[in-house]
Design an enzyme around this catalytic site. Structure first.
Site, PDB file in Angstrom:
ATOM      1  CE  LYS A 174      -3.567   2.545  -0.032  1.00 29.75           C
ATOM      2  NZ  LYS A 174      -4.355   3.117   1.005  1.00 29.75           N
ATOM      3  CG  ASN A 178      -0.815   5.509   0.124  1.00 31.73           C
ATOM      4  OD1 ASN A 178      -1.027   4.771   1.076  1.00 31.73           O
ATOM      5  ND2 ASN A 178      -1.811   5.957  -0.621  1.00 31.73           N
TER       6      ASN A 178
HETATM    7  N1  LIG Z   1      -9.234   9.688   1.632  1.00 33.39           N
HETATM    8  C1  LIG Z   1      -8.869   8.533   1.099  1.00 33.39           C
HETATM    9  O1  LIG Z   1      -9.287   8.199  -0.014  1.00 33.39           O
HETATM   10  C2  LIG Z   1      -7.980   7.592   1.836  1.00 33.39           C
HETATM   11  C3  LIG Z   1      -7.319   7.952   3.001  1.00 33.39           C
HETATM   12  N2  LIG Z   1      -6.533   7.035   3.650  1.00 33.39           N
HETATM   13  C4  LIG Z   1      -5.871   7.346   4.904  1.00 33.39           C
HETATM   14  O2  LIG Z   1      -6.865   7.388   5.937  1.00 33.39           O
HETATM   15  C5  LIG Z   1      -6.490   8.319   6.956  1.00 33.39           C
HETATM   16  C6  LIG Z   1      -7.606   9.350   7.085  1.00 33.39           C
HETATM   17  O3  LIG Z   1      -7.645  10.072   5.859  1.00 33.39           O
HETATM   18  P1  LIG Z   1      -8.871  10.982   5.398  1.00 33.39           P
HETATM   19  O4  LIG Z   1     -10.139  10.443   5.911  1.00 33.39           O
HETATM   20  O5  LIG Z   1      -8.709  11.185   3.944  1.00 33.39           O
HETATM   21  O6  LIG Z   1      -8.518  12.332   6.158  1.00 33.39           O
HETATM   22  P2  LIG Z   1      -9.420  13.632   6.360  1.00 33.39           P
HETATM   23  O7  LIG Z   1      -8.497  14.793   6.450  1.00 33.39           O
HETATM   24  O8  LIG Z   1     -10.513  13.670   5.347  1.00 33.39           O
HETATM   25  O9  LIG Z   1     -10.083  13.374   7.766  1.00 33.39           O
HETATM   26  C7  LIG Z   1      -9.365  13.385   8.959  1.00 33.39           C
HETATM   27  C8  LIG Z   1     -10.347  13.719  10.047  1.00 33.39           C
HETATM   28  O10 LIG Z   1      -9.686  13.697  11.300  1.00 33.39           O
HETATM   29  C9  LIG Z   1     -10.261  14.752  12.058  1.00 33.39           C
HETATM   30  N3  LIG Z   1      -9.436  15.086  13.195  1.00 33.39           N
HETATM   31  C10 LIG Z   1      -8.186  15.597  13.244  1.00 33.39           C
HETATM   32  N4  LIG Z   1      -7.807  15.785  14.517  1.00 33.39           N
HETATM   33  C11 LIG Z   1      -8.847  15.384  15.290  1.00 33.39           C
HETATM   34  C12 LIG Z   1      -9.067  15.337  16.683  1.00 33.39           C
HETATM   35  N5  LIG Z   1      -8.145  15.740  17.555  1.00 33.39           N
HETATM   36  N6  LIG Z   1     -10.259  14.885  17.116  1.00 33.39           N
HETATM   37  C13 LIG Z   1     -11.221  14.472  16.252  1.00 33.39           C
HETATM   38  N7  LIG Z   1     -11.063  14.485  14.913  1.00 33.39           N
HETATM   39  C14 LIG Z   1      -9.891  14.943  14.446  1.00 33.39           C
HETATM   40  C15 LIG Z   1     -10.387  15.892  11.067  1.00 33.39           C
HETATM   41  O11 LIG Z   1     -11.221  16.893  11.596  1.00 33.39           O
HETATM   42  P3  LIG Z   1     -11.787  18.128  10.734  1.00 33.39           P
HETATM   43  O12 LIG Z   1     -13.114  17.641  10.244  1.00 33.39           O
HETATM   44  O13 LIG Z   1     -11.859  19.250  11.708  1.00 33.39           O
HETATM   45  O14 LIG Z   1     -10.804  18.347   9.611  1.00 33.39           O
HETATM   46  C16 LIG Z   1     -10.968  15.130   9.892  1.00 33.39           C
HETATM   47  O15 LIG Z   1     -12.368  15.025   9.999  1.00 33.39           O
HETATM   48  C17 LIG Z   1      -5.164   8.936   6.479  1.00 33.39           C
HETATM   49  O16 LIG Z   1      -4.078   8.259   7.055  1.00 33.39           O
HETATM   50  C18 LIG Z   1      -5.192   8.706   4.960  1.00 33.39           C
HETATM   51  O17 LIG Z   1      -3.896   8.647   4.394  1.00 33.39           O
HETATM   52  C19 LIG Z   1      -6.403   5.747   3.202  1.00 33.39           C
HETATM   53  C20 LIG Z   1      -7.045   5.352   2.068  1.00 33.39           C
HETATM   54  C21 LIG Z   1      -7.872   6.234   1.295  1.00 33.39           C
HETATM   55  C1  LIG Z   2      -4.792   4.854  -2.717  1.00 31.19           C
HETATM   56  C2  LIG Z   2      -5.777   5.860  -2.169  1.00 31.19           C
HETATM   57  C3  LIG Z   2      -6.044   6.899  -3.203  1.00 31.19           C
HETATM   58  C4  LIG Z   2      -7.120   5.182  -1.968  1.00 31.19           C
HETATM   59  O1  LIG Z   2      -7.127   4.020  -1.221  1.00 31.19           O
HETATM   60  C5  LIG Z   2      -5.255   6.382  -0.872  1.00 31.19           C
HETATM   61  O2  LIG Z   2      -4.714   5.646  -0.085  1.00 31.19           O
HETATM   62  C6  LIG Z   2      -5.335   7.810  -0.484  1.00 31.19           C
HETATM   63  O3  LIG Z   2      -6.115   8.584  -1.065  1.00 31.19           O
HETATM   64  O4  LIG Z   2      -4.625   8.191   0.442  1.00 31.19           O
END
Ligand SMILES: NC(=O)C1=CN([C@@H]2O[C@H](COP(=O)(O)OP(=O)(O)OC[C@H]3O[C@@H](n4cnc5c(N)ncnc54)[C@H](OP(=O)(O)O)[C@@H]3O)[C@@H](O)[C@H]2O)C=CC1
Ligand SMILES: CC(C)(CO)C(=O)C(=O)O
Length: 287
Positions: A174, A178
């Site tokens: 993965k 990334n």
């Molecule tokens: N998006 C994607 O497609 C993918 C993401 N990932 C991984 O998943 C993880 C999450 O990513 P993603 O969902 O995109 O991130 P986002 O930035 O969309 O969401 C992160 C969330 O965490 C919240 N947050 C931060 N600090 C706190 C806190 N102290 N208390 C409560 N909430 C908090 C943020 O709050 P606020 O709403 O205020 O910003 C936000 O809602 C990462 O490691 C990313 O790399 C993995 C695969 C796919």
């Molecule tokens: C590979 C991908 C795009 C979705 O799983 C991801 O991990 C990210 O957006 O951080």
């Protein structure tokens, strides 16, 4: 009822929460930084809409059976403040994040309670609580009791949760996907930029470094992975935006260290140079 707290309600947290809330056997609480009333996730199977139970103050939280950390890697300290209140006797903590350092980010959580989760659920957030889940996707957890327990939380929904006896290899595979996504964060162009052969060759270079360092830490990675990663980017929707690209567009900090810097850092510890990943990390952080 199994009590589940979801810490972080961004793209992935909101998606996972929406699916968990749709299961009546689970009691789901959202732990958010930015509150919202309606959770609306456009999934490949239709729209999931709910008015979730939501906390914004860790002091109001009480122990649960499962705490799912779905913040960015750089928000681990804020997530730990929630865990200080959510973790009681028997609580298990799942860390749904990118990178390979899930355990190291939460040193206060005993290893046997922590489930590191590899997430492949592409999702994009347009406003608090409003998310598009691009693909059903899946997650991978280590084989064993806690991994099976985590998978059971999703047994009544479509997200495929698999267990593996070789989590290190799965996590580095993965990471290979990334680390190549740095080209999107640097150019601010979505996945379709991989169609450009010169860009694709840079992506392969980033992945080749990942393969070399991953092998040094015990991951079993084939030479073909670099081509596989580029082919994966080319096969997906050209307009999809990965999470580090989304961070840059939103002016947030990025996970450059967790996705590229880590390859240079761990490479250095094993005498392997990773100049492309070091450059990506430095430039994304500087941008
Ligand atoms: N998006 C994607 O497609 C993918 C993401 N990932 C991984 O998943 C993880 C999450 O990513 P993603 O969902 O995109 O991130 P986002 O930035 O969309 O969401 C992160 C969330 O965490 C919240 N947050 C931060 N600090 C706190 C806190 N102290 N208390 C409560 N909430 C908090 C943020 O709050 P606020 O709403 O205020 O910003 C936000 O809602 C990462 O490691 C990313 O790399 C993995 C695969 C796919
Ligand atoms: C590979 C991908 C795009 C979705 O799983 C991801 O991990 C990210 O957006 O951080």
């Amino acid at each position: 009822m199994t009590r589940v707290a979801v810490i972080g309600t961004g793209a992935v947290g909101a998606t996972v929460a929406a699916w968990l809330i749709s299961d009546p056997t689970l009691d789901v609480m959202l732990c958010a930084r930015t509150p919202f009333e309606t959770l609306r996730v456009e999934t490949p199977a239709g729209v999931l809409e709910s008015r979730p139970r939501l906390l914004t103050d860790p002091a109001a939280a009480a122990p649960v059976d499962w705490a799912l950390v779905v913040t960015k890697a750089y928000d681990a300290v804020g997530a730990q403040a929630w865990l200080d209140r959510l973790v009681g006797e028997g609580t298990r903590v799942a860390v749904l994040q990118n990178g390979v350092e899930h355990r190291a980010r939460f040193p206060a959580i005993a290893a046997e309670r922590l489930v590191p989760v590899i997430v492949d659920i592409p999702a994009e957030r347009s406003a608090p609580g409003i998310v598009v889940q691009r693909r059903t996707g899946g997650m991978i957890v280590p084989a064993g009791g806690s991994g099976e327990g985590f998978a059971a939380l999703f047994a009544n929904g479509p997200i495929d949760v698999r267990t593996t006896g070789d989590w290190t290899t799965a996590a580095w595979r993965k990471l290979a996907v990334n680390c190549a996504g740095a080209v999107n964060a640097l150019t601010l162009k979505p996945a379709g930029i991989a169609a450009d052969e010169e860009v694709a060759e840079l992506m392969r270079g980033l992945v080749r470094e990942c393969i070399a360092v991953g092998r040094a830490v015990g991951a079993d990675l084939p030479d073909t992975l670099a081509d596989e990663v580029v082919a994966g980017y080319r096969a997906g929707p050209a307009d999809s935006i990965n999470s580090i690209h989304a961070d840059r567009l939103a002016g947030r900090p990025t996970e450059a260290d967790a996705r590229n810097g880590v390859i240079a850092r761990l490479g250095a510890a094993h005498g392997i140079d990773a100049p492309l990943n070091r450059m990506a990390d430095v430039l994304i952080r500087a941008a």
